[in-house]
Design a protein around this motif. Structure first.
Motif, short mmCIF file in Angstrom:
data_model
loop_
_atom_site.label_atom_id
_atom_site.label_comp_id
_atom_site.label_asym_id
_atom_site.label_seq_id
_atom_site.Cartn_x
_atom_site.Cartn_y
_atom_site.Cartn_z
N THR A 73 0.85 -1.19 0.00
CA THR A 73 0.00 0.00 0.00
C THR A 73 0.88 1.23 0.00
N PHE A 74 0.54 2.20 -0.86
CA PHE A 74 1.37 3.37 -1.06
C PHE A 74 0.56 4.65 -0.85
N VAL A 75 1.28 5.72 -0.53
CA VAL A 75 0.64 7.02 -0.41
C VAL A 75 0.24 7.48 -1.81
N ALA A 76 -1.01 7.86 -1.96
CA ALA A 76 -1.53 8.25 -3.26
C ALA A 76 -0.91 9.57 -3.71
N PRO A 77 -0.79 9.78 -5.01
CA PRO A 77 -0.28 11.07 -5.49
C PRO A 77 -1.27 12.18 -5.16
N PRO A 78 -0.80 13.42 -5.09
CA PRO A 78 -1.70 14.54 -4.78
C PRO A 78 -2.72 14.71 -5.89
N PRO A 79 -3.89 15.24 -5.56
CA PRO A 79 -4.93 15.43 -6.58
C PRO A 79 -4.52 16.50 -7.59
N GLN A 80 -5.07 16.37 -8.78
CA GLN A 80 -4.82 17.37 -9.83
C GLN A 80 -5.59 18.64 -9.51
N HIS A 81 -4.94 19.79 -9.67
CA HIS A 81 -5.60 21.07 -9.42
C HIS A 81 -6.18 21.62 -10.72
N PHE A 82 -7.41 22.09 -10.64
CA PHE A 82 -8.08 22.70 -11.78
C PHE A 82 -8.42 24.14 -11.41
N PRO A 83 -7.67 25.12 -11.92
CA PRO A 83 -7.88 26.52 -11.51
C PRO A 83 -9.24 27.06 -11.94
N ILE A 84 -9.83 27.88 -11.08
CA ILE A 84 -11.05 28.63 -11.38
C ILE A 84 -10.74 30.08 -11.10
N GLU A 85 -10.85 30.93 -12.09
CA GLU A 85 -10.50 32.34 -11.93
C GLU A 85 -11.72 33.13 -11.44
N LEU A 86 -11.59 33.76 -10.29
CA LEU A 86 -12.65 34.59 -9.72
C LEU A 86 -12.07 35.97 -9.41
#
Length: 251
Positions: A73-86
């Protein structure tokens, strides 16, 4: 180390899960690292292997760990970031929530839970965004009509906001204290959102079962000069809260 006392309100596997979450969030276990075997963890934490297996299973379902057949069992990779411009604006209350609840006839209150100086290397994310400062962490709970919906951990420069504890004792919201006492108006620099499970501590603050789904919202606020000033981590009850991003139309 997990407690085996019968008086504990938190199941053992949830306690093991919380220990592992602390290692994941604190950087002791990094993406790609292999988790110690169930046998080794059970021996270290003095629990049954089945308890460890259940805790690992919960974190795997939450996306924090990944099992690889024949490898472990391994540490999962970080989630992908999807930018939202506000468009950023000055924040007048707890991230603008006060006005939103007032508009629908509901009452939002903030209660101080804890305040302490942060030891070095114990809050890597906050230290990354607020370097070269003596950090103070303040924990609060936001209630809506008396029901806890949000659990907050907020990091700031203790020297810049010296004595802030005494201004929070009477339930004054943090944003009000920053603005009215210290003359600091804040804007959001960025916010991130992720799904998670409630640790025993967060579950107690939000009055939900340990391991219940929560929405994590991290963010950094800057002052009028654009200086990084406040790092925030907020756990939101997923059975009460949804976030909606409204896009302003431009030509």
């Amino acid at each position: 180390m997990p407690s085996k006392t019968s008086a504990s309100r938190v199941p053992l596997y949830r306690q093991v899960q919380d220990v592992l979450l602390q290692r994941l969030d604190g950087g002791a276990l990094r993406p790609g690292d292999r988790l110690p075997t169930e046998t080794d963890l059970a021996a270290e934490l003095r629990v049954n292997r089945l308890t460890v297996r259940q805790a690992i299973g919960e974190l795997t379902r939450a996306g924090r760990l990944v099992a690889r057949q024949g490898s472990g069992t391994f540490v999962a990779p970080p989630p992908q970031h999807f930018p939202i411009e506000l468009v950023a604006s000055y924040i007048g209350g707890p991230d603008g929530l006060g006005a939103a609840f007032t508009a629908v006839g509901r009452t939002l209150n903030e209660t101080l839970v804890a305040s302490e100086i942060v030891l070095g290397a114990s809050a890597p994310q906050a230290e990354e965004h607020l370097p070269d400062t003596r950090l103070r962490r303040i924990d609060t709970v936001l209630t809506v009509d008396g029901e806890p919906w949000f659990a907050n951990s907020v990091w700031m420069d203790d020297r810049r906001f010296a004595g802030i504890d005494r201004h929070l004792q009477d339930g004054a919201p943090l944003y009000t204290v920053w603005r009215d006492v210290y003359g600091v108006r804040l804007k959001a620099a960025w916010r991130s959102f992720a799904a998670a499970v409630a640790s025993p501590r967060i579950a107690e603050l939000l009055e939900i079962p340990s391991g219940a789904p929560v929405l994590l919202r991290d963010g950094l606020n800057v002052d009028e000069d654009g200086t990084p000033t406040v790092y925030i981590n907020r756990s939101c009850r997923s059975d009460r809260v949804r976030f909606v991003a409204n896009y302003r139309q431009t030509d």
